[in-house]
Each structure stands twice: as C-alpha cells, then as structure tokens.
Design a protein around this motif. Structure first.
Motif, PDB file in Angstrom:
ATOM      1  N   SER A 133      86.628  31.909 117.043  1.00 40.88           N
ATOM      2  CA  SER A 133      86.395  30.628 116.582  1.00 40.88           C
ATOM      3  C   SER A 133      87.601  30.083 115.684  1.00 40.88           C
ATOM      4  CB  SER A 133      85.296  30.593 115.379  1.00 40.88           C
ATOM      5  OG  SER A 133      84.137  31.092 115.951  1.00 40.88           O
TER       6      SER A 133
ATOM      7  N   GLN B  47      97.302  32.467 112.271  1.00 37.36           N
ATOM      8  CA  GLN B  47      98.697  31.917 111.933  1.00 37.36           C
ATOM      9  C   GLN B  47      98.919  32.406 110.505  1.00 37.36           C
ATOM     10  OE1 GLN B  47      98.540  27.925 113.453  1.00 37.36           O
ATOM     11  NE2 GLN B  47      99.057  28.497 115.536  1.00 37.36           N
ATOM     12  N   ILE B  48      98.111  31.893 109.705  1.00 35.10           N
ATOM     13  CA  ILE B  48      98.279  32.423 108.325  1.00 35.10           C
ATOM     14  C   ILE B  48      97.006  33.039 107.784  1.00 35.10           C
ATOM     15  CG2 ILE B  48      98.675  31.465 106.075  1.00 35.10           C
ATOM     16  CD1 ILE B  48      99.923  28.849 107.421  1.00 35.10           C
TER      17      ILE B  48
ATOM     18  N   ALA C  64     101.771  36.101 113.107  1.00 28.90           N
ATOM     19  CA  ALA C  64     101.146  35.637 112.199  1.00 28.90           C
ATOM     20  C   ALA C  64     102.061  35.886 110.843  1.00 28.90           C
ATOM     21  CB  ALA C  64      99.622  35.806 111.870  1.00 28.90           C
TER      22      ALA C  64
ATOM     23  N   PHE D 103      93.789  31.192 108.910  1.00 32.05           N
ATOM     24  CA  PHE D 103      94.075  29.901 109.189  1.00 32.05           C
ATOM     25  C   PHE D 103      94.675  30.202 110.832  1.00 32.05           C
ATOM     26  CE2 PHE D 103      97.507  26.908 110.444  1.00 32.05           C
ATOM     27  CZ  PHE D 103      96.716  25.536 110.232  1.00 32.05           C
TER      28      PHE D 103
ATOM     29  N   SER E 291      94.761  28.665 115.211  1.00 39.26           N
ATOM     30  CA  SER E 291      94.938  27.339 116.097  1.00 39.26           C
ATOM     31  C   SER E 291      93.794  26.540 116.218  1.00 39.26           C
ATOM     32  CB  SER E 291      95.635  27.792 117.341  1.00 39.26           C
ATOM     33  OG  SER E 291      94.898  28.701 117.884  1.00 39.26           O
ATOM     34  N   LYS E 292      92.709  27.071 115.987  1.00 38.10           N
ATOM     35  CA  LYS E 292      91.433  26.380 116.397  1.00 38.10           C
ATOM     36  C   LYS E 292      90.589  25.817 114.922  1.00 38.10           C
ATOM     37  CE  LYS E 292      90.290  27.755 120.871  1.00 38.10           C
ATOM     38  NZ  LYS E 292      89.468  28.710 121.562  1.00 38.10           N
ATOM     39  N   GLY E 293      91.224  26.166 113.814  1.00 41.78           N
ATOM     40  CA  GLY E 293      90.615  26.135 112.369  1.00 41.78           C
ATOM     41  C   GLY E 293      90.672  27.015 111.378  1.00 41.78           C
ATOM     42  N   GLN E 294      90.210  26.928 110.209  1.00 45.67           N
ATOM     43  CA  GLN E 294      90.201  28.053 109.220  1.00 45.67           C
ATOM     44  C   GLN E 294      88.950  28.459 108.664  1.00 45.67           C
ATOM     45  OE1 GLN E 294      92.102  26.885 105.643  1.00 45.67           O
ATOM     46  NE2 GLN E 294      90.575  25.234 105.169  1.00 45.67           N
ATOM     47  N   ALA E 295      88.856  29.807 107.961  1.00 46.87           N
ATOM     48  CA  ALA E 295      87.856  30.385 107.463  1.00 46.87           C
ATOM     49  C   ALA E 295      87.938  30.943 106.152  1.00 46.87           C
ATOM     50  CB  ALA E 295      87.013  31.258 108.120  1.00 46.87           C
TER      51      ALA E 295
END
Lengths: 334, 334, 334, 334
Positions: B143, B148-149, B225, B246, B248-252
């Motif tokens: 998802s 990355q972070i 990352a 965080f 490439s497609k979003g963050q949670a």
C-alpha cells in the motif's frame, strides 16, 4: 487607518499572488506600482488591479517618491541588488526568501539595510500559518515547558522540473530552508550543529543533476534541545506540512489541513478528505497575515516579525547541511 | 485444540502479567510450573492460578518432562544461561528482550538453539500491537510502495529509578532497543548505519549516572530508506508510542490510543482523553497476541514471528548507537 | 479479597462470554455452577473452566447453599421466573436485560426482590463502556452544566434473523431498549414523553414480520432537556455506537472505537481503520466492568449500578414508543 | 472572462460582507452601484471599494440600464417587493434568505420572476460549505446508497438580542430555516411531515417573548428517509455546524472546523483548538462560492444552484414546524 503606498517588483506566480492579496487588503495598502523585466502582461495585470504605474525597470519604482514600501518577488539572484537599491531609496522592504545564497553577500545587504534605517521583513510565510503559529504560541507562553525535541516534516507533492533542480541550489537551500527557519521559530533558539542524511529515492535524474530528493537532518539547539527535519520531494497524497514540539510540560503537534472535515464510513473502513496539493492553497491565510505583519511593522515602527538576521541564519544552516552531507560528519555552526 | 504445557521462569511484574495471560488463554496453554529464585510469594501465585508446580530452582522446570515450552521473564543477565539450558532440554522458548548485552554471547546462544532444534521467540511485544501491526501490514502488502522514510517516537511517562538506570545498560540498550526492532519491522529491511544525538534534559542525575535521557537517532537502511527515532525518558502526558512510514505510494502513521474516544467542547476549546501511562495497559492486547503467535509457532512448526536473529540485530544497532554517541560520528553496522 | 461464589444460568453465546469473564476475574469470583436446559455441551464448558457443578435444572443451582449469587443469561421469557426463584433462595442477581416485556410482571418481580432483600443488577452493559461512562462523568461532575440536548446513535451491523425478529418484541423492546437506558443514564433524568418515527428501509421482510428496521425517537426529560435516538438494523460499516450530551457549559460526544489508530494517506485521500462489527468485541471491557460493579455491590452492600427500577423504566419507554408509532402521536409516560 | 455588472441593495453587516467578496472577485463582477435607505456611511463604502454609484433609493439601481444583476441583502420584509421590482426591470437576482414569511406572497414573487424570465438564486450559503457540499457529493454520487437517516446539528454561539427575537419570526423561521434547506439538500428529497419539540432552556426572556431557544424536529422524506434537526441558541463553545447522512452503503458526517489543527497533550489530557464563533468566519469560503455559482448561472444561463422553489419549501417546513409545536402533533406538508 493609514494606507501604505506599496509597489511589487516581480510578477511571476508568487508575485501575482501577493498583488491579489495586497489589492484585497484595501484598508492596509495602496498598490501604486508594479515592475517586472520579463512579464509581457504587465499592462493587463495593472489594468485588472487598477494599478497606476507599471514598468519593466524596477529602478523607476524605487525612485518614485510616492512609494513607501516594496515587496520583492523577483528571482533569487536579484534579491540582494534590489534590497540594497530599495534601502538606498529609503523604502521599507518585504522580500521573498532567500536574501541570497552567499553568506558574505547577505551580510553586506543587511549592513546597508541597517545603515539606511529601513525595515526588512523576510518572506518565511509559514510562521504566519495558523497551525505553526499555534505551536509557537504554546512554546512561547510556557505551555510546553522547556522545549526538548523539535520535529518538522515537510514534503512536496511533486518534484520541480529538472531545469529548476539544477539552478535551485539544492534541496537544503531551496526546500528545507523553510524548515530551518521553522525550527528556529518553534524552538525560540539557535541551531548549533547539524548532521544530514540524504538520498535519491524519488527520481534518479535528480541524483544525476547532483541533488538529493529525500533527506533527514538532525539538529542541536543552543537551549539544549534536539531536533529533526525530514523532507521528500514527492508525497503522492499532497503537500505534507507538519510540526511537533515536545517539552518538559507536554507536547504540541499539528495535523495537515484537509479539504473538508467530512468522514465517510463504508464497508472498507473510514475515509477522510485529501490534503491540499498546492502551496498557495495551503498557505492562503499565512500569505495574507504576512502582509498584515509587514503593515504593522511599518506603521508602528516595530521590529519585523522575520528579520534579515532570520534570513541569514536559515542560509547558514543550509550551507552547514550541505557540508555535512558531503563530509558525512556533523557540522558545527559558526 | 492441542494445549501446550508451559512453564514461566521469572515472576516479577512482567512475569506475573504473562502468567495471567497464559491462564486466560486456557484453550492454548496449560500452565504447569513456575520458577523464581527470589519471589517469596510463589505459592500464593501458584494457588491463584492453580499451577501444580512452583520452585525456586529453574532447573526443576527444565528437567520436567511434561514441560514443552518455557517463557523466560527473569532478569536480563540470566537470559543467555536459561535459554541455553532450556534448549539443551528440548524446550521451546519465548524469552523477554534482550537475549543478552554482548554480541558474542548472543551468537553462542543462537548456535545452541539452532543445534538443539527448538523454537526461540523474542519478546518484542510491540510488533503485535494493533497500530504498529497495521502499519507493517500496509508496508508488506504494498500500500505504501517503496518505504523511504521511517519514523518512530517512543517516550516513557517517567524515568526509571537511578538504581535501575545504572544497571540498565543505557538508554539505547534498555529503551530504544524496542524501536530498533520496530524500524526493522516497519521497513522490512536492515539498518546499515546510525548517527546518534543524545542529551540530558530530564534529570541531571541521569547524566551523573553516565546515561542520557533524550535522544534522536538517524538511520540508513539496506533498501535505501532513511529513518529517525526519538526517545525521551519523560513525557508528562503519558506513554507516547507512535510510528510513521512514508513511501512512494503514500504514508501510514499511528496516533496514540486514548482512554476513551470522547471529546469535550467548552468555552476553552476542545478536550480529548488522556493516553495510557502504563506500558502493560498500552500493550495489553499485544502481550496476549505475542502468546498466540508463540502457540502457532510451536504447534504449526513455523518460524517464530520474532527470531533470535531479530534479537541479535537490535543489540547490534544499540551498540552502534552507543559508539556513535561517544565518537560523535556516524557508525556503519558490521 | 473475598471471592463471591457465583453460578451462571444460561450458557448461550452471551452466557459463555460471561463465564469466560468470570473465570478470568479470579480474584473476584469463584464460578461454582452452571445451568442450562438446552445446551448439550455443558460438561465440556464445565471442564474447560473447571466448574465443579453443571446441571440442566436451574433449580439445582438456586438451592445450592454455596451459591451466593447468580448471573442470569437465559432467554428473556425465563428471566422473571428465575429472578423470583433466585430471590426466594436469597441469591444476589445479575440479570441480562430485559427483566420481562410486561410492566406488571416486572413490578411483581421487583416486589419479590425487595421483600427478599437481595441485590438485583440489570445487564445494561453499555453504562460501563469507557466512552459512555466518560460522557456520564462530564454530566455528573458539572462539566456540561445543565443538560439540554441528549443524542444517541445506535446501529447494528446487520439485522437479526427473521425468526428472531418475529419473537423479539420489536425494535423498541429488543434494540432501542439499550438506548432508552442510555439516555436516562446520560441525562441523569427521567423520560416524560416520546414521539416515534419508524420505517422499513433495510429489508421489506422485516416489515412483513410486523416490525420496523429504522427509527428516530424524540424524547422529553423531567429536567427539561430534549433528546433523540436513532436506530438502524444495518450499518454496513460496523457496529455504530455513539452519544452526545449538549449542555449550558459545553458538549461531550463520543466517536466510535476503531480497530487501530492508524491513518493511511495516499493519492485517493486519507483512510482510517474499521470500527468493530461484533457487539462483544465492542463492549469487551464493559462486560468485565459490569461484573466488577456487581462484585462491589454484593461485597460492599451498596445500591446496584443499574437497578430493577432502571430495568422497569426502559421497558416503559419502549412500550410508550410502540404506542406512539401506532397512534402517530406523542405519548406521555405514566 | 465576461464580468457581470452588479449592484448591492442593503449594506448592513451581511451586505458589506457581500460587497467585500464581490470586490475581490474582480474577474467575475464589476460592482457598479450600492443602495441603502438607512446607512449614513454609503459614500464611505463606495469610496473604499471604488463603486461609482451610491443611492438611498434602490429604484435608482433597478432602473440603471448598466446593472445586469442585483444582490439583495436588505431586511427580510423588503425582499419580496425588491425582488419583484428587480424582475420587472430584467435584473438577475441573488437574494438573502428568506424570500418572505408568507407562502402566498412567495408564490406571487416566484410567478413574477418566472414571467420576467430572470434568474433568482436564494442565499442559502451553507450549501456551498466545503463540509456540507462534500456530504452532498457522497449522497449524489451514490457512495452512501439510499439515504435512510439525515441528521443536522446547528447551534449558535449566543442568542440574538431580545429585540431581534421579537421580530425574527421565531426560531424555525429565523434559524432552523437554514437546516430545513440543508436536509432537503442532503437527502435530495422533499420533506413530507414534521414533528417539533421545543423548549426554553437558554434564557427565560426568550420564552417571555413568545419564542423557544432549543428545538428538536423530526422529519419524514418523500424517499422514505427519516431525519432530525437540533438547534440551540447558545453553544458556549462556538458556532456548531454539523451534519450526517446514513445510507444503505455507509455514512458520511462532518466535524466542526477548528481555528487550527494543533493538538496539545499535557498532564491533564489532550486539547484541540476552538471552533469559530462568528458565522462569517465559519462560512467565509461558502459566501464566496455562492457568488461564483450565481456568476455561472447568469453567464451560462443555467438553473440557479438554489432556486426560488427552494426558498419556498424552507418556509413551508418552518410553518409546519410552528404548527406542530402549537398543536403538539405531527404535521403533514401540503
């Protein structure tokens, strides 16, 4: 209410936004001139906002006796020159960030401003944002006790063009510079040391252009606090702008604004609205309040909300980060 | 459902919590013995939970043929010895973190476990927390795209006693070790480098004892990352436990649980409930699910959810952080 | 701590949940008997929880001298008879709602309970929920000033079977009865008048069976406040349970609990976790606290948290709503 | 973009807000005249916004050939007369709510508007609010399935003056009228029946003046849905404006906007910012979008977003509520 007679130099996207805001603040400002060397639609803009004077030569504006203040929104490489010329002509100045990319040049600019005794406010608009301003209020009024950990997340919705990346001065100078100012604002203290990690995770072409697109910087502050900033050039969910201050009496943190406060619950879970994608949409109110603060500075003869020194410090931190990234060591600020 | 005959070694605060959980999981486990050299109330505990055997000598438990598995909740300095002895006796093992504080010793322990072909699960309970597990699910099911972070905030409600601080091994080994495991879990990758900033901001006596009470650690991961962990020994508002990934497609990201979901609005603004202060209250469900995972490992003969290798890696990262703090340089993990 | 020797009568789904909770509250209760006329797995249950006595005849339990208290979770039509028999035998009683569907019968039951001087607590479990309890606390401690508007939303994840609908007594008696108790609890006042709107919007077969599946009831309270309850038999997003009290000094409202506090942001917006679907999952903690309150009542000889009178009032309101629905007029409570 | 030449009739608080918004929408409108019989500062306003014509007589405006459209923000009792006069003169009309308080008079007004073939948009500004608009979008695009329950909460921060209460036409006509329009908008259906409960809980003087200050109204809709509206004249925490639609596929509900999205956590719990107190602050964006919609109607010759029929329906519902309150019975709408 006395109106300030103001001129805008630079009429690109951000310059036009300022023109719109100034025009709407009709009890604060009288917009009497605009200048831009490159914009072929100057007359059209002047006509739209009923601005009496438009010129390709900013010197016309600075020698105009009626002009009391200028807002500088031209390209970064012209800031230093125009600020000094404005100061020489006794105009108060609101200048977009950064003042310049060279420390020595900034110092020279600040010396002229001081000598000519005009006000210079730097356009770190985010200080006027309702969320960040509220956190700062909690820090300043003691609600959080001693600040101990300062965190800022700042992520753009998409990377700028490669052409822009190449002339931008790099992520620290171009993008994270706002966050360097923000951590100073939120900590009420000075940065004494930085350590920078950077990576190319969004687009390898950004790496080819000699820049990074993802970064985490840790900071130490004069008051003992520790801090961290993270940046990404691409948050697919929007313009992510958050901060947090943790102190001896509590913490305050901001969530992103959303396009609405509606929640949808259905068989797949709960769903909330998007966050804004465009920086002008996100900081609409902050850009207006920045102008009101400049108005107060000029009419009440008080220290600008964001001084030339603030502009200088942010650039110093950016350069220390660049050095840290290159040497892969922490760098102490001089 | 087949029940596992289990024994608990160590009956302090956390040992007793495990005993309670095991007793309530009556379809999963039969708690047939407890051992503790120091607890004078063993009989009372055995009586309360109807445990047939109680002993001051853990060896009794290990040589008990009926015992199939042991949960080790004794003091850290006894873990290595007991794990090896349990393995020698063919018992499956669920051991509280950390395995040991010395890398070489941990490797020796893991070799014995491997040779004796028993299962060893390490008690990084937070992996079973509903919030962190959900973020991990988003990472693992794609998802979020490429991580990355990675960010983890972990703050205790108050510092431990100075006596404990002195023998704790320091903030990295004692407290942040949970977060080292968490970033590995949330990134699905290995830490390759760390840089640690630490400070004494909560209590100067902690500094006098040679430790820090506030820290920010930045990390690099094998998958490219970047990460950051912040810790404080004292968050006056409760046990602050949050994470964010965080990609490439979003963050949670996770918010803290609260004692209720009630909001009060009055003339001073909006008010929400407190967050839990006590770690057992915060992780009630996680400690139960940790036991269920151990049950699945033993009965289905599958890889433990948290392996000895995971236990080893967390200690390695902690030691690298300590080195970074001392040398004030980034440290590459071997 | 003195343990109460308790028996459970009725071992269906909810009875078994109580058995599990009682077994885990091992410092509060000793579960010494269970009774059920219809359950063929009684021995299995007794074995699992190590309950000494199991019987098909509830009278065995009531005449058992060791039993101090009974929890009644049998079908509604047996409640009145069993409560009276238990009272006759001097047992304290925790009975699932409702006491009965007929006002006169309930009054008779309450008279017997009073005469025999035993405690009777009614199983309106939601009063013990962390969210509703918190709102009640704000009402009771004066944080909200005078209550003026009371709102309750209560929606099931899916309708019961048609067989159940036919014998349920209808939406008001079977489902909204919890909310009638809730508005009394949250207002600290009595309902004096109701007006009911009902509709069949979920499943026409429910209408064919003579019931409604959607309802909005407005209420007046003795303290002057106004109220509204809405019910639906089918909320596709889960078991929706919320309340709000508005008063002269502010308002308090509860959000639904969610399976986690994780938010996912991606290109389609923000996403939060689901709300629980199953009532036992939603009210896990409330059912445990209900037992603790009963324990306190019996051991400290204090008024039950939810009395027989509370049980009576809820049924009265339900009947008034049914009358209002039929007459399409407001109905004053006698 | 073609600009519409517009005039504003009525320059009180809300009239001046519209003038400000029109002036700022400089690509949409040219504000060429203002009229007000009572305002002694007309010249000042005209000067501030550079409006060529100002007059005490609104007829001057209506006979002005240059004027294409008028915005009517004068007192309610003058709306009908001015709308008809404007229509006679072929001007398009944006009129503040309500059209009038008498059904027959409204019908006459609408007949004239229709005959003269001009556009009439009614100023139910809340339809343009980001939150309510989003819920409506979910209803209209089918995300919620069939609407089953519609809920609106609308509470003022403080009661109007008693002088105003006396001439206001009462809570239903003056305050809840916005909510009558809102439930029609959110249900995409017509109200067929109402039942009203009202009380005097805020200030007994409001009762002495023959009005109520607290009300709950239940509604039935032509599409089968049920609804409820609650109003209070005094919410001490701010201007409370929320709505919820529950349907066969899910629900959508809006939270109040807050002055910031900052949360403070300290030893007493969590704290969020206040909600706006002033309606113009709450609906800033909605009032602007209302003007943009009017612009689109006039320039694209399309049906107004809010028609005269919408204005009529809201008044009909208000009168049915008043009748219900007096007769204490449900009232069917004709």
């Amino acid at each position: 209410m006395k109106k300030i007679k103001i001129a805008v130099i630079g009429t690109g996207r951000i310059g036009q936004m300022h023109i719109e805001n100034i025009a709407n603040l009709r009890e604060y400002f009288e917009l009497i001139a605009i200048a831009d060397s490159y914009n072929d639609h100057l007359e059209e803009i002047a006509d739209k906002y009923q601005i009496p004077v438009f010129t390709k030569n900013y010197q016309d504006v600075l020698t105009n006796k009626d002009v009391e203040a200028v807002l500088i929104a031209s390209s970064t490489d012209t800031h230093a020159e125009i600020i000094m010329a404005a100061a020489e002509n006794g105009k108060h100045i609101l200048c977009e960030k950064p003042i310049d990319t060279e420390i020595e040049r900034i110092k020279k600019v600040l010396a002229v401003v001081k000598e000519k005794n005009v006000f210079l406010q730097i356009g770190f608009n985010r200080r006027f944002d309702h969320n960040f301003h509220k956190i700062h209020e909690y820090v300043t009024n003691g609600s959080l006790g001693d600040p101990q950990i300062i965190k800022v997340s700042s992520r753009d919705p998409e990377p700028p063009s490669l052409e822009y990346v190449k002339i931008s001065g790099g992520l620290f100078s171009d993008m994270m510079i706002h966050d360097f100012d923000m951590v100073r604002y939120l900590s009420n203290s000075e940065v004494t040391e930085v350590f920078a990690n950077g990576a190319v995770l969004v687009d390898p072409k950004i790496g080819d252009a000699g820049d990074i697109d993802t970064a985490i910087v840790t900071l130490k502050f004069a008051n003992g606090a520790l801090g961290v900033i993270d940046n990404s050039r691409q948050a697919v969910y929007g313009y992510d702008q958050r901060a947090e201050v943790f102190g001896s009496k509590g913490q305050a943190f901001s969530e992103n604004d959303r396009l609405s406060n509606v929640e949808l619950d259905n068989a797949t879970g709960g769903h909330v609205d998007k966050i804004p994608v465009f920086f002008i949409e996100r900081y609409t109110q902050a850009y207006v309040d920045e102008l009101k603060a400049f108005y107060a500075t000029v009419t009440e003869h008080k220290e600008p909300a964001i001084t030339g020194f603030d502009g200088l410090q942010a650039v110093k931190i950016a350069q220390a980060c660049l050095e840290s990234l290159k040497t892969h060591k922490p760098v102490v600020l001089k």
